[in-house]
Design an enzyme around this catalytic site. Structure first.
Site, PDB file in Angstrom:
ATOM      1  N   GLU A 256       0.828  -1.211   0.000  1.00 50.03           N
ATOM      2  CA  GLU A 256       0.000   0.000   0.000  1.00 50.03           C
ATOM      3  C   GLU A 256       0.859   1.256   0.000  1.00 50.03           C
ATOM      4  O   GLU A 256       0.495   2.265  -0.612  1.00 50.03           O
ATOM      5  CB  GLU A 256      -0.948  -0.010   1.203  1.00 50.03           C
ATOM      6  CG  GLU A 256      -1.844  -1.230   1.294  1.00 50.03           C
ATOM      7  CD  GLU A 256      -2.563  -1.574  -0.002  1.00 50.03           C
ATOM      8  OE1 GLU A 256      -2.996  -0.641  -0.715  1.00 50.03           O
ATOM      9  OE2 GLU A 256      -2.691  -2.773  -0.312  1.00 50.03           O
TER      10      GLU A 256
ATOM     11  N   GLU B 157      -1.186  -2.305  -9.621  1.00 53.88           N
ATOM     12  CA  GLU B 157      -1.085  -3.506  -8.793  1.00 53.88           C
ATOM     13  C   GLU B 157       0.193  -4.304  -9.037  1.00 53.88           C
ATOM     14  O   GLU B 157       0.805  -4.805  -8.097  1.00 53.88           O
ATOM     15  CB  GLU B 157      -2.326  -4.379  -8.982  1.00 53.88           C
ATOM     16  CG  GLU B 157      -3.633  -3.681  -8.598  1.00 53.88           C
ATOM     17  CD  GLU B 157      -3.650  -3.159  -7.166  1.00 53.88           C
ATOM     18  OE1 GLU B 157      -2.765  -3.520  -6.367  1.00 53.88           O
ATOM     19  OE2 GLU B 157      -4.551  -2.365  -6.859  1.00 53.88           O
TER      20      GLU B 157
END
Length: 845
Positions: free
Chosen positions: A298, A320
């Site tokens: 994150e 991602e």
């Protein structure tokens, strides 16, 4: 099906061409009750073609007012699916929307939960892919970035957390109003709000205020020091590596209850799944490494996705795949988890390999016609395969040019949007290498290659010929260039030591390797040594035989992981019988000390059992239980291996003696020294024993009374769905498929407990019931929840040709179209693969 606007790429591109959004001023009143809240959005934006029409999304219960440039808009035709029409735009526009919005129970939008431990309520937002519209009126697409100012009115004892620090607080009539500082330009999907009586711990690092939050009833389990340690290490690493500082003044991490996924990269306000990563019980270093990986993943998004954002969701992988690669890289370089690439191979890369062999595989870069399609692609290809290819790209251009390219990319595109071409251009300029062919070959095509050695050896054990064969699926026939290491390992004083290595490029169907001709055959020859490329690998028979006997003799964990992965691939592809794979596990795992390899293998063992000939499954499961119990007994008391193997023993136990042992653990008798029978272990035992009929359903009530918390309720739902009676299954299924307002965590929990391999006769009727329910559930639930229902609800444990026949009939119905087919196709593939594996195992008998 969706309860929000389904934005198409075409409409998004047209709106981005037309509009430039300056700012959102959003004011929320959270004191109106526990069902709805009041949202006031003031949006300032420009239009390049005055007089043009557009629209804005908001998913509201009702629109109280909507005013564009001082003129009231007609909202009589408003629906959540269409949003609000904006006719006759001026060059400069000001839109005010006041609406009543509903709190979410699905985990999407502004989610509200009430803690059964103390009656307190907690809110958190989850807006990816396009659910910011559930909290405020917005142009809900990633390339219409804007400044964002949030004002929140809430109960006085609550705390609010958002992207920026609070600018001011005031209290009036028992309500607190917090005004947050104006945020830099960001996309709507990463704006954030968490509110409630959250417990707070703060510190500071390198000029950044670090915050950590959880529910009051969970604060005893919060471990700030290790979380802050990884956070500090991550910032130090990424600041140096990316050449651009994290741009916000604070960085908060909030453990969110009833969470749908692992975590979310809201800019400066990261949310993390409480149930997965706020540990209430003793955990192994495997779980702690996973938490470190989530924290770093994150954090990497603060650059990949937040500071520089994809223009549209077809570049989702830019977010991602990069965060996946960067988190493992940072773990290896900056934390104590120096073996993270081994974990990546054994856990994450295996996820990518599996996904890439499903009938629904797709390229890493794939077209996204609308936001509904995006939700189906948060998968092993977008994450793990993409990260594997980036790891190859780093090896190809070199880490320093790669870092320079990233720094140039961030500096040029910060606060804006970019595409992969922008990044590729930066990497080409920094490295001096042409990368378009690499990108086209690896990112624009689907499928995974298998590399297999072909060799000849003379009577003296010397290679007289050596080649590497590349095999591809006829459906995805791309033959790629693979840079691989070929490791030669020999037994030296009982250890498998690498005594030689060559590095080659594999191209086409057959690649000769003259470098190995004339060398003595080693005890183990390992293709893709050091895991340089994305491929499945095979071992020659002699090497495989030595691996089965000596896998723990490798001095490094990475070649062990490569061999375990190869064996797992061979099992899944029907080249290795399930009984042989399991016996390899029984022989090799007792000596394995890497908890990450052990934990990954333990996750695979139930599937391996399901691949065995049913005539020998019970015998193999009993051998697994004996093996697990023996390793547990020999392990260091209180250590990772003891706890990990205790869980495996509990999952495999079926004999009266073993079940009595597990019941004794619940009562505090016969517990191995050092093994903590804590909350999570107790629930695991209760769920397993209830499912086998070895404990009555009343044991669930007793355990819930002992653990009367939100987590206790979640785990009790799993246990109740696992009860082996027709009535319990019918009641669970009715809740799963008919209760539209069932919180998503509850539906997920019921589905998790519903299917058990020892309950086949109870579950056979649900093959048809599941297929009948899919279109109905797809229409009624939001996209993410419907996808999860299909994934978890497909009856994978009913491994039978009749399941295939029923599924094929469903797939043959022309009414069953679109994204809802994907999960059914994937379930069908799992059944077909399991049937082939069983046939292979029966031949081995």
């Amino acid at each position: 099906m969706a309860d929000t606007h389904i934005l198409t790429q075409t409409d998004a591109a047209e709106r981005a061409r037309l509009l430039h959004v300056d700012s959102y001023d959003v004011a929320l009143d959270l004191t109106a009750g526990d069902k709805t809240f009041i949202s006031r959005s003031l949006v300032r934006f420009n239009c390049t073609e005055p007089g043009a029409d557009s629209f804005i999304e908001i998913a509201a219960e009702n629109i109280r007012s909507a005013t564009l440039n001082g003129v009231a808009l007609d909202t009589g035709t408003y629906t959540r699916q269409t949003g609000i029409a904006l006719p006759g735009l001026a060059a400069e526009n000001e839109l005010e929307v006041v609406a009543e919005c509903r709190y979410s129970s699905s985990g999407q939008g502004l989610h509200r939960m009430t803690d059964r431990a103390d009656g307190e309520s907690y809110l958190y937002s989850q807006f990816e892919v396009s659910d910011a519209q559930q909290m405020y009126a917005c142009f809900d697409q990633p390339d219409l970035k804007a400044h964002f100012t949030l004002t929140v009115t809430m109960p006085e004892h609550w705390r609010a957390i958002s992207n920026m620090p609070a600018d001011s607080e005031s209290v009036e009539d028992g309500a607190k109003t917090v005004v947050f500082q104006k945020a830099p330009r960001m996309s709507t999907y990463i704006t954030a709000l968490c509110a409630g009586p959250y417990h707070e711990v703060t510190t500071e690092h390198d000029g950044i205020t670090l915050g950590l939050y959880c529910r009051q009833s969970m604060k005893q389990y919060l471990e700030p020091d290790p979380v802050f340690e990884i956070t500090r290490q991550g910032f130090d690493h990424f600041h140096e590596a990316f050449g651009v500082r994290y741009p916000l003044p604070k960085y908060d991490q909030v453990f969110a209850p009833e969470y749908n996924m692992g975590a979310m990269e809201n800019f400066g306000c990261v949310t993390i799944a409480e149930s997965s990563y706020l540990f209430r019980s003793q955990v192994t270093d495997f779980e702690r490494e996973q938490l470190a990986n989530v924290i770093l993943h994150e954090m990497a998004h603060m650059w990949f996705g937040d500071l520089v954002t994809m223009r549209w969701w077809d570049d989702l992988w830019l977010n991602e795949s990069f965060a996946e690669w960067a988190s493992h890289w940072a773990n290896v370089e900056a934390t104590r988890y120096s073996g993270a690439w081994t974990t990546f191979l054994s856990l994450r890369k295996n996820w990518g390999y599996r996904q890439d062999q499903l009938p629904t595989t797709h390229p890493v870069y794939t077209a996204m016609p609308d936001v509904e399609a995006v939700a189906t692609n948060f998968d092993g290809i977008t994450y793990a395969k993409g990260a594997s290819i980036l790891k190859q790209l780093v090896a190809y251009v070199g880490i320093e040019p790669f870092k320079q390219g990233l720094s140039d990319y961030f500096q040029k595109h910060q606060w804006g949007n970019a595409t992969f071409d922008d990044l590729l251009g930066a990497l080409e300029a920094a490295s001096g290498r042409e990368l378009r062919e690499f990108a086209d070959t690896w990112l624009a095509t689907a499928g995974v290659s298998t590399l297999r050695p072909e060799l000849t050896v003379d009577d003296d054990g010397v290679y007289t010929g050596f080649a590497v064969l590349q095999e591809v699926s006829p459906d995805y026939p791309t033959l790629r260039t693979h840079r691989i290491g070929v490791g030669l390992y020999n037994l030296v004083d009982g250890r498998l030591v690498r005594t030689d290595r060559v590095e080659i490029d594999v191209t086409g169907e057959r690649t000769e390797v003259p470098e190995l001709v004339g060398r003595t055959r080693p005890d183990v020859l390992l293709l893709n040594d050091d895991d340089l490329t994305y491929c499945k690998l095979r071992l020659d028979p002699e090497s495989m035989a030595n691996v089965v006997t000596h896998i723990t003799a490798f001095t490094d964990s990475l070649p062990r992981a490569l061999c375990w992965t190869a064996a797992w691939d061979m099992l899944r592809d029907g080249e290795l019988a399930a009984r042989d794979y399991l016996r390899m596990a029984f022989a090799g795992l007792p000596g394995e000390t890497d908890i990450n390899l052990v934990a990954t293998a333990q996750r695979q063992l139930p599937t391996a059992l399901s691949y065995a000939d049913p005539a020998v499954t019970a015998e193999l499961r009993e051998e697994l239980a004996r093996t697990a119990r023996r390793i547990m007994s020999d392990a260091t008391p209180g250590g990772d291996l003891q706890r990990s193997w205790a869980r495996t023993f509990a999952g495999a136990a079926r004999s009266d003696e073993d079940l009595a042992t597990l019941r004794g653990w619940l009562e505090g008798t016969g517990v191995p020294e050092g093994l903590a029978i804590d909350t999570d272990m107790r629930w695991g035992l209760v769920v397993g024993l209830v499912a086998l009929g070895a404990l009555p359903e009343s044991a669930v009530d007793a355990e819930l009374a002992r653990d009367d918390t939100a987590d206790g309720e979640r785990l009790s739902l799993i246990a109740r769905a696992a009860v082996p009676t027709a009535q319990a299954k019918a009641e669970a299924w009715q809740r799963i498929t008919e209760e539209d307002d069932l919180p998503n965590y509850a539906r997920r929990s019921l589905l998790t407990g519903f299917y058990h391999p020892d309950q086949l006769e109870l579950l056979r009727p649900y093959v048809g019931r599941f297929l009948e329910a899919v279109p109905r559930v797809w229409e009624r639930l939001a996209t993410e929840q419907a996808i999860e229902f299909i994934s978890l609800g497909y009856p994978r444990v009913v491994i039978d040709s009749s399941t295939l026949e029923a599924t094929d009939a469903w797939l043959g119905d022309p009414a069953h179209t679109g994204a809802m087919r994907r999960g059914v196709l994937e379930g069908r593939d799992d059944i077909a693969r399991a049937l082939r594996a069983r046939a292979r195992d029966a031949q081995a008998g």
